[in-house]
Design an enzyme around this catalytic site. Structure first.
Site, PDB file in Angstrom:
ATOM      1  N   HIS A 162       0.804  -1.219   0.000  1.00  0.00           N
ATOM      2  CA  HIS A 162       0.000   0.000   0.000  1.00  0.00           C
ATOM      3  C   HIS A 162       0.840   1.273   0.000  1.00  0.00           C
ATOM      4  O   HIS A 162       0.289   2.369  -0.076  1.00  0.00           O
ATOM      5  CB  HIS A 162      -0.944  -0.009   1.206  1.00  0.00           C
ATOM      6  CG  HIS A 162      -1.980  -1.093   1.135  1.00  0.00           C
ATOM      7  ND1 HIS A 162      -3.201  -0.921   0.528  1.00  0.00           N
ATOM      8  CD2 HIS A 162      -1.955  -2.387   1.557  1.00  0.00           C
ATOM      9  CE1 HIS A 162      -3.898  -2.042   0.606  1.00  0.00           C
ATOM     10  NE2 HIS A 162      -3.169  -2.934   1.217  1.00  0.00           N
ATOM     11  N   ASP A 370       3.511   9.255  -1.915  1.00  0.00           N
ATOM     12  CA  ASP A 370       2.375   8.525  -1.354  1.00  0.00           C
ATOM     13  C   ASP A 370       2.036   7.369  -2.276  1.00  0.00           C
ATOM     14  O   ASP A 370       2.081   7.522  -3.507  1.00  0.00           O
ATOM     15  CB  ASP A 370       1.153   9.440  -1.209  1.00  0.00           C
ATOM     16  CG  ASP A 370       0.419   9.205   0.107  1.00  0.00           C
ATOM     17  OD1 ASP A 370       0.521   8.097   0.646  1.00  0.00           O
ATOM     18  OD2 ASP A 370      -0.247  10.134   0.585  1.00  0.00           O
TER      19      ASP A 370
END
Length: 461
Positions: A162, A370
């Site tokens: 993730h 991110d």
């Protein structure tokens, strides 16, 4: 311990560091996606209970919720500190977010990380049935599949990262990187957010470990064959849009609207973390106020940044830095009836946040790195179709690969971010609608359900 072989029709077993137990309120989109997948085919969710015990528990706690069984274990303070606070968050997290300067490597932390993963493998292997499909999530559990294979588990095992995955030149700075990252070959499928992350994984295995790359992003490393795939995670688009519309009637939204007194709202929502680019974001907003005095008293910036990992020194440092910066901006530009920046360290329910997003004319999402950044997607989904706001988005968030109609910026370039803020604040309605509609089309097609179905379909194919 079961010696089992792969099949397609069995249960789904989800493994994560933390388990989102039934009736827990603080769950996000990922937890909902996992629950939905488990509800569809029946299965087990395995991981840490979130509780610290006197010693790491060898026995598991069980809960049942319809066709879903939850199996959790407690960790001792020492195991938690080495595994989670130590190796996962002080070694792997900064490395995966392109900050090798913040990597704090400690051999004892690595030993604790491997020890907890080994204990997970021991307990999980006892629960696996021959037809089960196993889905392991995130950097906390990288070596888990290899440890299961050592226990003769031959089921299909998938892994989803993730976070971002940096280039191989950074990955090799991790001490004993081959010992850890080489275990990824024990998975059948590795899911990543972007094509850039996929290339990083393939380059690492080919150039550093000597693997061969074949068509279809299939890798061969030793006697293992596995595949890397791009599966950008989505949100529950329709639910977020519905929550945002309903939030208009909430008292908190009415209070926010009244406090703004007609001023335009810019909003940022991020966990307090050095990867989110918050100091640079504050600096860019200050630059906007400096060079555009006509914006004074007409705009307000709300930054919500719930604290996290308070035991890590870097997180305490960034909190102090942001408090000083917010104080300086307000001290320089505030008027008796206007605070240019509102810096809040509390967390809020998703349903309320969606109402805040809907009322903000600019969503400011500028992480330095991110994996995806679901705030960007939630901001877009929350907008009023008749009068949507504008998303200012970092090029280095995974979401930028899909939301190309946002105003894309380099978060380190404060002038560029200030330019984008000016452009967003003055953008005509027709252009705002066009950009929003294009991004919303993507979010409706590639939502959280499509993400999990795509990953599981590839894993069982």
């Amino acid at each position: 311990m079961n010696a089992v072989s792969p099949a397609r029709g069995g249960r789904l077993i989800v493994v994560s560091n933390r388990v989102a137990l039934p009736r827990q309120t603080a769950t996000g989109g990922l937890a909902s996606a996992m629950r939905s997948a488990l509800q569809e085919r029946g299965g087990l969710w395995f991981g840490w209970s979130g509780k610290i015990a006197n010693q790491t528990a060898g026995t598991l706690r069980y809960q049942q919720d319809g066709p879903v069984r939850y199996a959790t274990m407690d960790l001792s303070r020492s195991d938690h500190d080495h595994f989670y606070d130590g190796y996962a968050n002080r070694t792997l997290w900064p490395l995966l977010h392109y900050r090798p300067d913040l990597v704090d490597y400690n051999r004892g932390h690595l030993d604790g990380y491997l020890r907890v993963n080994r204990l997970f493998a021991e307990r999980l292997a006892e629960l696996i049935e021959p037809d089960d499909v196993i889905w392991i999530n995130d950097y906390h559990l990288i070596p888990l599949a290899a440890m299961l294979r050592q226990r003769h588990i031959r089921n299909r095992i998938g892994f989803f990262l993730h976070t971002p995955l940096p280039a191989d030149g950074l990955l090799i700075t991790l001490p004993r990187h081959r010992e850890l990252l080489g275990t990824l070959a024990s998975y059948d499928l590795i899911g990543l957010h972007t094509a850039r992350d996929q290339r990083s994984l393939e380059d690492y295995f080919v150039h550093e470990l000597g693997a061969s790359l074949r068509r279809g992003h299939r890798l061969r490393y030793g006697d293992r064959r596995f595949r890397a795939g791009v599966f950008p995670i989505g949100i529950d688009t329709q639910q977020v849009a519905q929550d945002a519309k309903q939030a208009d009637s909430l008292e908190e939204i009415a209070q926010l609207r009244a406090s703004l007194d007609g001023r335009v709202l810019i909003i940022g929502v991020d966990r307090l973390d050095y990867s989110k680019g918050l100091p640079q974001r504050f600096e860019a907003y200050a630059r906007l106020l400096e060079r555009a005095p006509e914006m004074h008293r007409k705009v307000s910036f709300l930054q919500i940044a719930p604290p996290s990992r308070g035991t890590v020194p870097e997180y305490r440092q960034i909190r102090r830095e942001l408090e000083r910066s917010a104080g300086h901006i307000n001290g320089t530009y505030a008027a008796p009836d206007w605070a240019p920046i509102r810096y809040v360290n509390n967390s809020f329910p998703h349903s309320l946040l969606s109402g805040y997003y809907r009322h903000a004319k600019v969503g400011l999402v500028t992480p330095m790195r991110d994996g995806m950044n679901l705030v960007a997607k939630e901001y877009v989904a929350s907008q009023d179709p008749d009068d949507p706001g504008v998303l200012v988005l970092s090029r280095f968030a995974g979401a930028a690969q899909e939301l190309s109609q946002a105003l894309l910026v380099n978060p380190a370039d404060t002038e560029e971010v200030a330019d984008a803020l000016e452009q967003a604040l003055s953008m005509p309605l027709a252009e705002r609608r066009r950009r929003w509609r294009s991004m919303m089309d993507v979010l409706e097609k590639q939502d959280i359900t499509a993400w999990r179905q795509s990953f599981l379909g590839a894993l069982t194919d």
